[in-house]
Design a protein around this motif. Structure first.
Motif, PDB file in Angstrom:
ATOM      1  N   TYR A   4       0.785  -1.233   0.000  1.00 26.58           N
ATOM      2  CA  TYR A   4       0.000   0.000   0.000  1.00 26.58           C
ATOM      3  C   TYR A   4       0.820   1.288   0.000  1.00 26.58           C
ATOM      4  O   TYR A   4       0.268   2.364  -0.132  1.00 26.58           O
ATOM      5  CB  TYR A   4      -0.932   0.013   1.217  1.00 26.58           C
ATOM      6  CG  TYR A   4      -1.869  -1.169   1.246  1.00 26.58           C
ATOM      7  CD1 TYR A   4      -2.890  -1.292   0.311  1.00 26.58           C
ATOM      8  CD2 TYR A   4      -1.734  -2.171   2.203  1.00 26.58           C
ATOM      9  CE1 TYR A   4      -3.749  -2.369   0.329  1.00 26.58           C
ATOM     10  CE2 TYR A   4      -2.594  -3.254   2.228  1.00 26.58           C
ATOM     11  CZ  TYR A   4      -3.597  -3.351   1.289  1.00 26.58           C
ATOM     12  OH  TYR A   4      -4.445  -4.422   1.310  1.00 26.58           O
ATOM     13  N   GLY A   5       2.135   1.185   0.244  1.00 29.55           N
ATOM     14  CA  GLY A   5       2.952   2.380   0.295  1.00 29.55           C
ATOM     15  C   GLY A   5       2.732   3.196   1.569  1.00 29.55           C
ATOM     16  O   GLY A   5       3.110   4.352   1.633  1.00 29.55           O
ATOM     17  N   GLN A   6       2.104   2.598   2.556  1.00 26.88           N
ATOM     18  CA  GLN A   6       1.855   3.238   3.848  1.00 26.88           C
ATOM     19  C   GLN A   6       1.697   2.140   4.897  1.00 26.88           C
ATOM     20  O   GLN A   6       1.519   0.979   4.553  1.00 26.88           O
ATOM     21  CB  GLN A   6       0.606   4.119   3.792  1.00 26.88           C
ATOM     22  CG  GLN A   6      -0.654   3.377   3.363  1.00 26.88           C
ATOM     23  CD  GLN A   6      -1.801   4.310   3.025  1.00 26.88           C
ATOM     24  OE1 GLN A   6      -1.602   5.340   2.381  1.00 26.88           O
ATOM     25  NE2 GLN A   6      -2.998   3.957   3.447  1.00 26.88           N
ATOM     26  N   GLU A   7       1.782   2.518   6.172  1.00 29.26           N
ATOM     27  CA  GLU A   7       1.746   1.523   7.241  1.00 29.26           C
ATOM     28  C   GLU A   7       0.415   0.787   7.337  1.00 29.26           C
ATOM     29  O   GLU A   7       0.373  -0.407   7.579  1.00 29.26           O
ATOM     30  CB  GLU A   7       2.057   2.173   8.596  1.00 29.26           C
ATOM     31  CG  GLU A   7       3.520   2.504   8.766  1.00 29.26           C
ATOM     32  CD  GLU A   7       3.832   3.012  10.163  1.00 29.26           C
ATOM     33  OE1 GLU A   7       3.144   2.608  11.115  1.00 29.26           O
ATOM     34  OE2 GLU A   7       4.764   3.816  10.277  1.00 29.26           O
ATOM     35  N   LEU A  11      -8.575   2.971   3.649  1.00 33.11           N
ATOM     36  CA  LEU A  11      -9.975   2.658   3.909  1.00 33.11           C
ATOM     37  C   LEU A  11     -10.688   2.407   2.585  1.00 33.11           C
ATOM     38  O   LEU A  11     -10.402   3.059   1.575  1.00 33.11           O
ATOM     39  CB  LEU A  11     -10.649   3.801   4.652  1.00 33.11           C
ATOM     40  CG  LEU A  11     -10.174   4.048   6.080  1.00 33.11           C
ATOM     41  CD1 LEU A  11     -10.879   5.272   6.666  1.00 33.11           C
ATOM     42  CD2 LEU A  11     -10.420   2.828   6.949  1.00 33.11           C
ATOM     43  N   ILE A  12     -11.613   1.500   2.593  1.00 33.89           N
ATOM     44  CA  ILE A  12     -12.404   1.197   1.403  1.00 33.89           C
ATOM     45  C   ILE A  12     -13.717   1.966   1.509  1.00 33.89           C
ATOM     46  O   ILE A  12     -14.393   1.910   2.538  1.00 33.89           O
ATOM     47  CB  ILE A  12     -12.675  -0.316   1.298  1.00 33.89           C
ATOM     48  CG1 ILE A  12     -11.366  -1.063   1.139  1.00 33.89           C
ATOM     49  CG2 ILE A  12     -13.617  -0.613   0.142  1.00 33.89           C
ATOM     50  CD1 ILE A  12     -11.499  -2.567   1.245  1.00 33.89           C
ATOM     51  N   ASP A  13     -14.084   2.662   0.457  1.00 35.75           N
ATOM     52  CA  ASP A  13     -15.352   3.385   0.430  1.00 35.75           C
ATOM     53  C   ASP A  13     -16.474   2.387   0.193  1.00 35.75           C
ATOM     54  O   ASP A  13     -16.758   1.995  -0.938  1.00 35.75           O
ATOM     55  CB  ASP A  13     -15.330   4.445  -0.672  1.00 35.75           C
ATOM     56  CG  ASP A  13     -16.637   5.212  -0.768  1.00 35.75           C
ATOM     57  OD1 ASP A  13     -17.459   5.134   0.171  1.00 35.75           O
ATOM     58  OD2 ASP A  13     -16.834   5.885  -1.790  1.00 35.75           O
ATOM     59  N   LEU A  14     -17.102   1.939   1.281  1.00 35.45           N
ATOM     60  CA  LEU A  14     -18.129   0.912   1.181  1.00 35.45           C
ATOM     61  C   LEU A  14     -19.364   1.398   0.440  1.00 35.45           C
ATOM     62  O   LEU A  14     -20.083   0.608  -0.161  1.00 35.45           O
ATOM     63  CB  LEU A  14     -18.501   0.416   2.582  1.00 35.45           C
ATOM     64  CG  LEU A  14     -17.349  -0.217   3.361  1.00 35.45           C
ATOM     65  CD1 LEU A  14     -17.803  -0.581   4.766  1.00 35.45           C
ATOM     66  CD2 LEU A  14     -16.799  -1.432   2.642  1.00 35.45           C
TER      67      LEU A  14
END
Length: 75
Positions: A4-7, A11-14
């Motif tokens: 992901y390029g981050q820790e 978040l997924i936009d449900l």
């Protein structure tokens, strides 16, 4: 980090899930995914066609002696 390029994963936009019918089979005794989180998820998804809570834990959906709940999955 690699994926992901981050820790933390993003978040997924449900609300963006609009065309996939979702049936939820929830274990009330699940220690992996608790009942409150499942209920919150149900409210955030727009395409839940069926929501069922069972007196099961996480592995019971795979290893339970009584798999009668699975009849509703097939339906």
């Amino acid at each position: 980090m690699e994926a992901y390029g981050q820790e933390k994963p993003p978040l997924i936009d449900l609300a963006g899930i609009k065309e996939v019918p979702i049936a939820m089979y929830v274990g009330k005794k699940d220690s992996v995914i608790n009942i409150k989180d499942n209920r919150l998820l149900k409210e955030q998804l727009n395409t839940v066609v069926s929501y069922n809570e069972y007196d099961l834990d996480h592995l019971s959906f795979l290893l339970a002696k009584n798999m009668s709940f699975f009849d509703s999955v097939i339906e």
